[in-house]
Write a protein that holds these residues in place. Structure first.
Motif, PDB file in Angstrom:
ATOM      1  N   PRO A 201       0.779  -1.241   0.000  1.00 33.03           N
ATOM      2  CA  PRO A 201       0.000   0.000   0.000  1.00 33.03           C
ATOM      3  C   PRO A 201       0.814   1.296   0.000  1.00 33.03           C
ATOM      4  CG  PRO A 201      -0.930  -1.560   1.566  1.00 33.03           C
ATOM      5  CD  PRO A 201       0.387  -2.116   1.120  1.00 33.03           C
ATOM      6  N   ASP A 202       1.894   1.398   0.787  1.00 30.46           N
ATOM      7  CA  ASP A 202       2.539   2.702   0.943  1.00 30.46           C
ATOM      8  C   ASP A 202       4.054   2.563   1.046  1.00 30.46           C
ATOM      9  OD1 ASP A 202       3.045   1.891   3.633  1.00 30.46           O
ATOM     10  OD2 ASP A 202       1.089   2.645   4.237  1.00 30.46           O
ATOM     11  N   GLN A 203       4.716   3.724   1.166  1.00 32.54           N
ATOM     12  CA  GLN A 203       6.172   3.751   1.177  1.00 32.54           C
ATOM     13  C   GLN A 203       6.746   3.031   2.381  1.00 32.54           C
ATOM     14  OE1 GLN A 203       8.213   5.100  -1.305  1.00 32.54           O
ATOM     15  NE2 GLN A 203       9.763   4.002  -0.127  1.00 32.54           N
ATOM     16  N   ARG A 204       6.099   3.110   3.512  1.00 30.41           N
ATOM     17  CA  ARG A 204       6.604   2.424   4.696  1.00 30.41           C
ATOM     18  C   ARG A 204       6.651   0.922   4.470  1.00 30.41           C
ATOM     19  NH1 ARG A 204       3.906   2.184  10.675  1.00 30.41           N
ATOM     20  NH2 ARG A 204       2.293   1.167   9.460  1.00 30.41           N
ATOM     21  N   ASP A 205       5.631   0.380   3.829  1.00 29.82           N
ATOM     22  CA  ASP A 205       5.622  -1.038   3.513  1.00 29.82           C
ATOM     23  C   ASP A 205       6.684  -1.389   2.476  1.00 29.82           C
ATOM     24  OD1 ASP A 205       3.511  -1.480   5.273  1.00 29.82           O
ATOM     25  OD2 ASP A 205       2.007  -1.073   3.747  1.00 29.82           O
ATOM     26  N   SER A 226       8.274   3.660  -6.424  1.00 33.17           N
ATOM     27  CA  SER A 226       7.217   4.402  -5.735  1.00 33.17           C
ATOM     28  C   SER A 226       7.178   5.816  -6.288  1.00 33.17           C
ATOM     29  CB  SER A 226       7.447   4.428  -4.214  1.00 33.17           C
ATOM     30  OG  SER A 226       8.683   5.018  -3.904  1.00 33.17           O
ATOM     31  N   THR A 252       4.413   0.468  -4.954  1.00 32.53           N
ATOM     32  CA  THR A 252       3.026   0.807  -4.654  1.00 32.53           C
ATOM     33  C   THR A 252       2.163   0.514  -5.878  1.00 32.53           C
ATOM     34  OG1 THR A 252       3.664   3.091  -5.157  1.00 32.53           O
ATOM     35  CG2 THR A 252       3.566   2.466  -2.848  1.00 32.53           C
ATOM     36  N   ARG A 253       0.919   1.014  -5.899  1.00 33.31           N
ATOM     37  CA  ARG A 253      -0.073   0.518  -6.858  1.00 33.31           C
ATOM     38  C   ARG A 253       0.376   0.619  -8.322  1.00 33.31           C
ATOM     39  NH1 ARG A 253      -2.718   5.398  -5.051  1.00 33.31           N
ATOM     40  NH2 ARG A 253      -2.500   6.992  -6.659  1.00 33.31           N
ATOM     41  N   ASP A 273      -6.518  -1.972   1.545  1.00 29.03           N
ATOM     42  CA  ASP A 273      -6.107  -0.586   1.763  1.00 29.03           C
ATOM     43  C   ASP A 273      -6.598   0.305   0.629  1.00 29.03           C
ATOM     44  OD1 ASP A 273      -4.222   1.837   1.737  1.00 29.03           O
ATOM     45  OD2 ASP A 273      -3.636   0.840   3.590  1.00 29.03           O
ATOM     46  N   SER A 275      -5.425   2.970  -0.598  1.00 26.93           N
ATOM     47  CA  SER A 275      -4.406   3.532  -1.485  1.00 26.93           C
ATOM     48  C   SER A 275      -4.105   2.638  -2.680  1.00 26.93           C
ATOM     49  CB  SER A 275      -3.110   3.783  -0.707  1.00 26.93           C
ATOM     50  OG  SER A 275      -2.585   2.580  -0.190  1.00 26.93           O
ATOM     51  N   GLY A 487      -3.467   2.736  10.335  1.00 25.76           N
ATOM     52  CA  GLY A 487      -2.620   2.564   9.165  1.00 25.76           C
ATOM     53  C   GLY A 487      -1.197   3.028   9.324  1.00 25.76           C
ATOM     54  N   VAL A 488      -0.890   3.783  10.371  1.00 26.37           N
ATOM     55  CA  VAL A 488       0.479   4.290  10.562  1.00 26.37           C
ATOM     56  C   VAL A 488       0.993   3.906  11.944  1.00 26.37           C
ATOM     57  CG1 VAL A 488       0.319   6.175   8.905  1.00 26.37           C
ATOM     58  CG2 VAL A 488      -0.433   6.545  11.253  1.00 26.37           C
TER      59      VAL A 488
END
Length: 672
Positions: A201-205, A226, A252-253, A273, A275, A487-488
């Motif tokens: 889903p996001d940059q952290r992942d 990303s 990401t997506r 998610d 996003s 989510g964070v």
């Protein structure tokens, strides 16, 4: 003096797809290739052509000896680059996505292929030795032993090692390091000689999975994609994937379209998610694109998460994918203890701190016990704001229309009853569909919580906030209260001693099809960071314990919840049990589009209704014009026929000079 151009000797006709977003021009056109362009103008390259007197970007799809065009052909104006950026596999995927979501191929290509960066493209690629897959080692067998905790996990890894097209939906255990498990599956596939694509889903992942993957796969063969990289760096990495240097792509997506060579495994983490849903036309969801890609290439696929969506469960029910779940005995060992409390229980408590923090004393006791043991406490608070909804005052079930199961809203301050926001049907006598009570009323959810209030409840403990612009990746093993939005949640060294999930109705009370599913997903993501029951881990959720979603959290049964959710949607005719199209535009434009569409015989239109003032308007519709929504649903097997009908109707309407734009979304993420 003009120079006469000479056509190429071999295959002088190039069939190109211009990057034109109007639906009636979503087709191929033939152009002549000059002799000096012939070597570079190969299928997949970018070119520029003159179309109706102006230069437009285009992609060469094929070279031919003949043409179907009657008349004189124009010439390719320019070959922008000899780099074949549109591969055969991505071309097939673009066609399938456009057909699935009733969009144009040009719109999908803009999502699939990043803009060209000339300086990056002209630089010679770094020299790398050809990739030679290595056989499975004893170390690899040891590292993948953790998959044995899941029923069928060992067989799934063995299938990846043998390059077989195994497909599974994986239910990660609480406390599981999901990034390490996915990295292990990716490493096995890479060592077997196949490529891997992982979408998160996001940059952290992305950072978590990249760190775990580079510990198992050669760093030069792993690429992270990303949006935050910037155009030059992103294009450089994308080119390394196109040229076959990268064997494992994490992103990401938009990375779901990455041109991975010899793709053997597609991974999707946390597919629920928001996003992962593309906000630009034709609004595809990364999960659906990934599964389309796995189906086309006959490769392995893995959807993982702590919770499970109804869409993922539908894949299991259909037999397309298999379950990867742990036995209940293993689950009981790993899961924390979950306690549910009424949202208003703090009002009956005599503890002054409970009233100050708006927490029941049971939740305070759990937090104080964890802090006394030297462990951090996680406090999850929904995002600020108010979400109006109609719900039963007795059992809190969200009220829905008896005619089409759509969401209800109040027509006005003094008007009786309620009105459906889908079909416009008026409900004069409101009764709860679950308990039969007539105590259906408007509720306001989304109560505000602040770190200062919690600081007063836990004097002496450090208060850490994560959310918005200040996202914290991890916290040390020390007494602290970590306040975060869903989510964070930061990862705690050694796990959290307790987690408090506040304001349950801010998630459950949303007027949205996916409200219960999304609430469980957010709760489980936070609860999975807490220590096991044996180590004293406690999760307190502030919501009524009798609700099915809360019961699923207490039992840690996301599969059962997804199965029940899928059954309920099948009963009332909602995705993914059916396919649904949402048409947004002015009433005249929506009516005209439906009039031009030859809908399947079993199509069922719902509406139209006016969209609320704050709703996102279709592009090109002036702000002073009213916007309405029309829903059309068909049985599951009629999804492609519905998309094709709307696609043809959009082409007919766009050919008219006076047409008004209509936004078409197939199976929109939020229906409510």
């Amino acid at each position: 003096m003009t120079t006469t151009r000479q056509a190429a000797e071999h295959e002088p006709v190039a069939r190109v797809l211009p990057m034109l977003t109007v639906p009636h021009l979503d087709r191929e056109f033939d152009y002549l290739v000059s002799a000096d362009q012939s070597d570079d103008a190969q299928p997949g390259v970018r070119v520029r052509v003159r179309f109706h007197g102006r230069l437009v970007d285009a992609f060469v799809l094929e070279r031919r000896y003949d043409t179907d065009h009657v008349g004189k052909l124009g010439w390719l104006d320019k070959v922008v680059s000899a780099e074949r950026v549109l591969t055969h596999d991505v071309h097939r995927l673009v066609d399938a996505v456009a057909a699935r979501y009733a969009g144009t191929r040009a719109d999908v290509l803009r999502l699939a292929i990043p803009p060209r960066h000339a300086n990056v493209e002209k630089k010679p690629p770094p020299h790398r030795e050809p990739f030679v897959p290595g056989p499975g080692s004893d170390t690899e067998l040891t590292e993948t032993a953790s998959w044995a905790a899941y029923g069928g996990g060992t067989q799934f890894i063995a299938a990846l090692r043998d390059s077989r097209a195994a497909r599974a939906v994986w239910q990660a255990l609480p406390g599981e390091s999901w990034s390490h498990r996915l990295a292990e599956a990716a490493a096995v596939t890479v060592n077997s000689g196949r490529g891997v694509l992982a979408v998160v889903p996001d940059q952290r992942d992305v950072d978590l999975l990249h760190a775990a993957a580079t510990a198992r796969v050669d760093t030069s063969r792993v690429v992270a994609l990303s949006a935050g990289l910037g155009p030059a760096e992103r294009y450089r990495r994308w080119l390394s994937v196109l040229r076959g240097d990268a064997r494992l792509v994490i992103g990401t997506r938009s990375a779901v379209f990455a041109p991975v060579a010899d793709l053997g495994l597609v991974i999707m983490w946390d597919d629920g998610d928001d996003s992962l849903a593309e906000p630009r036309a034709p609004y595809p969801h990364a999960r659906e694109v990934a599964m389309l890609r796995a189906h086309q290439l006959r490769c392995a696929a893995l959807i993982g998460g702590y919770a499970r969506t109804a869409e993922a469960q539908a894949l299991v029910r259909s037999g397309w994918a298999h379950d990867l779940t742990a036995p209940r005995q293993s689950l009981r060992v790993r899961a924390p203890r979950v306690v549910a409390l009424e949202d208003s229980a703090y009002a009956q408590e005599r503890d002054p701190a409970a009233r100050t923090a708006r927490l029941p004393s049971v939740a305070l006791d759990a937090a104080r016990g964890a802090l006394a043991a030297g462990a951090p406490v996680l406090v999850q608070v929904p995002r600020r704001g108010y979400v109006p909804a109609l719900a039963c005052g007795r059992c809190r079930a969200v009220a829905r229309c008896r005619h089409c199961t759509g969401p209800l809203s109040l027509p006005g301050r003094d008007a009786p009853g309620a009105v459906c926001r889908w079909c416009g049907h008026a409900e004069l006598a409101l009764r709860c569909s679950r308990c039969g009570s007539d105590a259906v009323r408007a509720v306001i959810v989304g109560a505000r919580r602040t770190a200062e209030e919690l600081g007063r409840a836990f004097p002496g403990a450090a208060v850490i906030t994560s959310g918005g612009d200040g996202v914290v990746a991890s916290v040390p093993h020390s007494p602290a209260v970590v306040v975060t939005t869903p989510g964070v949640e930061p990862v705690a060294d050694g796990g959290y001693g307790a987690a408090l999930l506040l304001d349950g109705w801010a998630l459950l009370g949303r007027q949205d099809l996916r409200a219960a599913e999304d609430a469980l997903r957010r709760w489980m993501a936070a609860a999975a960071l807490v220590r096991s029951r044996a180590d004293g881990g406690v999760v307190v959720v502030v919501a009524e314990s009798a609700l099915p979603t809360v019961q699923a959290l207490i039992r840690w049964d996301p599969v059962g919840h997804a199965e029940a959710e899928l059954d309920s949607r099948d009963e009332v005719g909602l995705p993914p049990a059916v396919h649904m199209a949402a048409l947004d535009g002015t009433p005249t434009a929506v009516t005209a589009l439906l009039g031009a569409a030859e809908l399947p015989q079993d199509a069922y239109p719902i509406g139209p209704v006016d969209l609320p003032i704050g709703a996102r308007r279709p592009p090109g519709v002036p702000a002073d014009l009213p916007v309405s929504r029309m829903l059309v649903r068909v049985p599951r097997e009629g999804g492609l026929a519905l998309a094709a009908a709307l696609r043809r109707a959009s082409a007919i309407q766009s050919a008219r000079h006076d047409h008004e734009p209509v936004r078409v979304q197939i199976d929109p993420l939020h229906i409510g």
